[in-house]
Enzyme design. Structure first.
Site, PDB file in Angstrom:
ATOM      1  CG  LEU A  68      51.380   8.626   0.316  1.00  0.00           C
ATOM      2  CD1 LEU A  68      51.338   9.151  -1.127  1.00  0.00           C
ATOM      3  CD2 LEU A  68      51.174   7.114   0.321  1.00  0.00           C
ATOM      4  CD  GLU A  69      51.111   8.054   6.884  1.00  0.00           C
ATOM      5  OE1 GLU A  69      50.905   6.853   7.049  1.00  0.00           O
ATOM      6  OE2 GLU A  69      51.797   8.752   7.674  1.00  0.00           O
TER       7      GLU A  69
END
Ligand SMILES: *[C@@H]1O[C@H](CO)[C@@H](O)[C@H](O)[C@H]1NC(C)=O
Ligand SMILES: *[C@@H]1O[C@H](CO)[C@@H](O)[C@H](O)[C@H]1NC(C)=O
Ligand SMILES: *[C@@H]1O[C@H](CO)[C@@H](O)[C@H](O)[C@H]1NC(C)=O
Ligand SMILES: *[C@@H]1O[C@H](CO)[C@@H](O)[C@H](O)[C@H]1NC(C)=O
Ligand SMILES: *[C@@H]1O[C@H](CO)[C@@H](O)[C@H](O)[C@H]1NC(C)=O
Ligand SMILES: *[C@@H]1O[C@H](CO)[C@@H](O)[C@H](O)[C@H]1NC(C)=O
Ligand SMILES: *[C@@H]1O[C@H](CO)[C@@H](O)[C@H](O)[C@H]1NC(C)=O
Ligand SMILES: *[C@@H]1O[C@H](CO)[C@@H](O)[C@H](O)[C@H]1NC(C)=O
Ligand SMILES: *[C@@H]1O[C@H](CO)[C@@H](O)[C@H](O)[C@H]1NC(C)=O
Length: 574
Positions: free
Chosen positions: A485-486
């Site tokens: 996600l990051e």
């Protein structure tokens, strides 16, 4: 000279021969000085040379002193002297006073004729050769008789060529008949040349008139016809008023001699002499004002050539050769000198050392080599120190990008939530980046507030960070959701707004990833590799590489490591 020696030897022999007085005679040998062949069938005479050259008295005084003159001869191919037979049937040989007459001389008369002057106590003798030749077939002369040379000046007028050696043969006052021939061609109505008895008058002297002139003098004596043939070789020369000082053709001011030491120096001294009667024609070299022989350390040769040309002119070439010139030789003064009665001239040769031609190739190679070495050096320097250079530049000229960009964090660290990676991030990365370099890190697990929605918070953090530092390890891809996600958020931000920069740090090597975003990121971005122990040293390459990717911050020094130095307030606790 030769004769004198002969005579001396003869005298010495006579002196030895004292034992037999009757045989004693001063023998002067053979007088060949005036020897000249005569033509077969033409009158000839031999005057006893004793009275002219060897004795102090003449024939009449000797005769009156009671001395008698006796003639002997040795015929060709014979070896004993015999008296001359004056009672030959044809009576062709006779003697008159001191002269022996041949009327005419015949081939068989060839021999050496000795005249001896003597009384009972005194004797002296000398021999004279007579050579009788036939004329060459078809010619008016014989090659055996070398004609006498007569000079005539060019452009002179009314010059007489007088038939030589004819006086005394015919009675004075009589006018013999004379034929003149030029190169054996009878002269009849010749241009500007008029036969006048024994004289041939040249109305005008031209160069073309240079030739052999033969006169045939015909006279009658006692009812018999006699011919006398004489030849003169006329040489037309430049007149005295046209004579000049010698002319030096070489060396001159137009031709220089430029040499490098070791080469052969060859200078021609070429001098032209006009005709000048009885004048010396001298050509010589002077080296540094001296004769070359007197220049001690000069090795040289001189060759001489003499080239006669028309009108009695002469070209003399004296070539000075220095087989191997030294540097010193090239600094000498080489002067060619010439002299005749009109004066002395000289001309210096322009000799100098050749200025060394630049060795372009060598210099080119040197220059090129130097350039290449420099380029290589610069490349090496750049290769090994580019990080330092970039950092140095940034430290001094970089603009602080952290001011007014509205961001709280310098670096958001994205990593696999795994014991090993956590230790690396929390201890190593954080320790160095925060404590050593004064950056403010955002580590989700440390900085996030408990209870919030992970996704929202993650995105918020990333938006408030200037860099997204991805710690790559096999676990990063595996474990997934949070980290990916990051990564996706970071890459999206970077691509869409450019508000964040993604930095990849490879903590552990990973195989080809299945995650599309990671594959793209790895292809597009530099991957800074962590190399374990080696990279832990804070001033090492790893950290420098990392620093280059970091935002520029003023007021931050490596050594300070102090939080107070930060331009930005510590907002990490917000
Ligand atoms: C010979 O010499 C004497 C004296 O030396 C001189 O008087 C005489 O004229 C000379 N004779 C000839 C023919 O030269
Ligand atoms: C010359 O001499 C030779 C012998 O010595 C004789 O046979 C010949 O006839 C002579 N010639 C003349 C022209 O006298
Ligand atoms: C005359 O004498 C000279 C000198 O001795 C000799 O060379 C020459 O052959 C002689 N001439 C004759 C015709 O014998
Ligand atoms: C022979 O001649 C020499 C020289 O002329 C002279 O001195 C001498 O007296 C003469 N002798 C006789 C005997 O005439
Ligand atoms: C020949 O010429 C000379 C001068 O060249 C002159 O003295 C002489 O009288 C001339 N002889 C005759 C026979 O004309
Ligand atoms: C040359 O000779 C001719 C006759 O042979 C004479 O009349 C004339 O004067 C001579 N010329 C000179 C310059 O002696
Ligand atoms: C003399 O010479 C002339 C001309 O060359 C010639 O005609 C003549 O026959 C000669 N005479 C004698 C005796 O040789
Ligand atoms: C060379 O030498 C000549 C005479 O030997 C002299 O005249 C001349 O001036 C010299 N040149 C120089 C440059 O010394
Ligand atoms: C120059 O002269 C020397 C001796 O004088 C000789 O050995 C040498 O060969 C000569 N060199 C030339 C180029 O003539």
């Amino acid at each position: 000279m030769k004769i004198r020696c002969l005579l001396l030897v003869a005298l010495w022999l006579c002196a030895l021969d004292l034992g037999s007085p009757s045989e004693r005679c001063d023998d002067w040998g053979v007088d060949t000085m005036k020897h000249k062949p005569v033509y077969n069938g033409e009158p000839a005479k031999i005057k006893c040379p004793l009275f002219e050259a060897f004795l102090k008295y003449n024939y009449s005084t000797a005769h009156s002193a009671g001395l008698t003159l006796i003639w002997y001869w040795i015929g060709r191919g014979q070896d004993i002297e015999e008296p001359i037979n004056f009672r030959l049937p044809d009576n062709h040989i006779s003697k008159e006073k001191d002269t022996l007459w041949f009327r005419p001389a015949l081939l068989n008369d060839t021999g050496n004729y000795t005249c001896m002057l003597r009384n009972t106590t005194y004797c002296s003798k000398v021999a004279f050769p007579l050579e009788v030749v036939d004329k060459d077939p078809g010619s008016c002369v014989s090659q055996a008789i070398r004609p006498e040379e007569v000079l005539m000046y060019l452009d002179y007028t009314n010059k007489n060529l007088t038939c030589p050696d004819v006086e005394g043969f015919y009675p004075a006052g009589t006018k013999p008949k004379v034929w003149w021939y030029m190169n054996c061609k009878l002269m009849d109505n010749f241009n500007e040349r008029y036969p006048r008895g024994i004289n041939l008058t040249f109305g005008f002297v031209r160069e073309a008139y240079q030739a052999d002139y033969t006169c045939v003098v015909s006279y009658k004596e006692n009812g018999r016809d006699f011919n006398l043939t004489r030849t003169l070789r006329v040489k037309v020369v430049g007149p005295p008023d046209k004579a000049t000082v010698p002319t030096i053709i070489s060396p001159n001011k137009q031709v220089g001699y430029e040499l490098t030491p070791g080469e052969a120096l060859e200078i021609r001294c070429e001098v032209q002499f006009t005709f000048l009667k009885d004048s010396p024609q001298e050509v010589w070299w002077m080296v540094d004002g001296k004769s070359p022989e007197d220049v001690s350390d000069l090795k040289f040769n001189i060759t001489l050539t003499e080239i006669p040309s028309s009108l009695g002119e002469m070209t003399i070439v004296k070539t000075l050769v220095v087989p191997k010139v030294t540097e010193r030789d090239l600094k000498r003064n080489y002067t060619c000198c010439a002299h005749n009665l009109k004066g002395t001239v000289h001309q210096e040769a322009m000799v100098k050392m050749k200025v060394p031609v630049p060795r372009y190739t060598v210099e080119l190679v040197c220059g090129l080599g130097a350039t290449i070495v420099l380029v290589v050096l610069l490349t090496l320097v750049y290769h090994f120190y580019w990080l330092e250079m970039v950092l140095f530049y940034r430290a001094h000229f970089g603009t602080d990008e952290t001011i007014l960009d509205g961001k709280e964090y310098d670096i958001y660290v994205s990593y696999a939530r795994n014991a090993e990676e956590e230790e690396f991030v929390l201890l190593t990365l954080r320790g160095v980046l925060e404590n050593e370099f004064g950056y403010k890190l955002c580590i989700f697990d440390r900085d996030s507030l408990p209870g919030g929605i992970v996704t929202d918070e993650t995105l918020s953090f990333i938006q408030r960070s200037r860099r997204l530092l991805v710690v790559l390890s096999p676990n990063y891809v595996l474990q997934g959701t949070q980290a990916l996600l990051e990564l996706k958020a970071g890459l999206e931000n970077m691509a869409a707004r450019g508000s964040i920069k993604v930095i990849l740090v490879q903590y552990q090597a990973i195989k080809k990833s299945k995650v599309k975003e990671l594959r793209r990121a790895k292809a597009a971005l530099t991957v800074i590799k962590w190399q374990g122990e080696k990279s832990s040293y804070p001033r090492g390459r790893f950290w420098k590489q990392l620093l280059v990717e970091m935002p520029v911050k003023s007021g931050r020094t490596k050594s300070s490591g102090q939080e107070q130095d930060f331009a930005q307030p510590p907002l990490g606790d917000v």
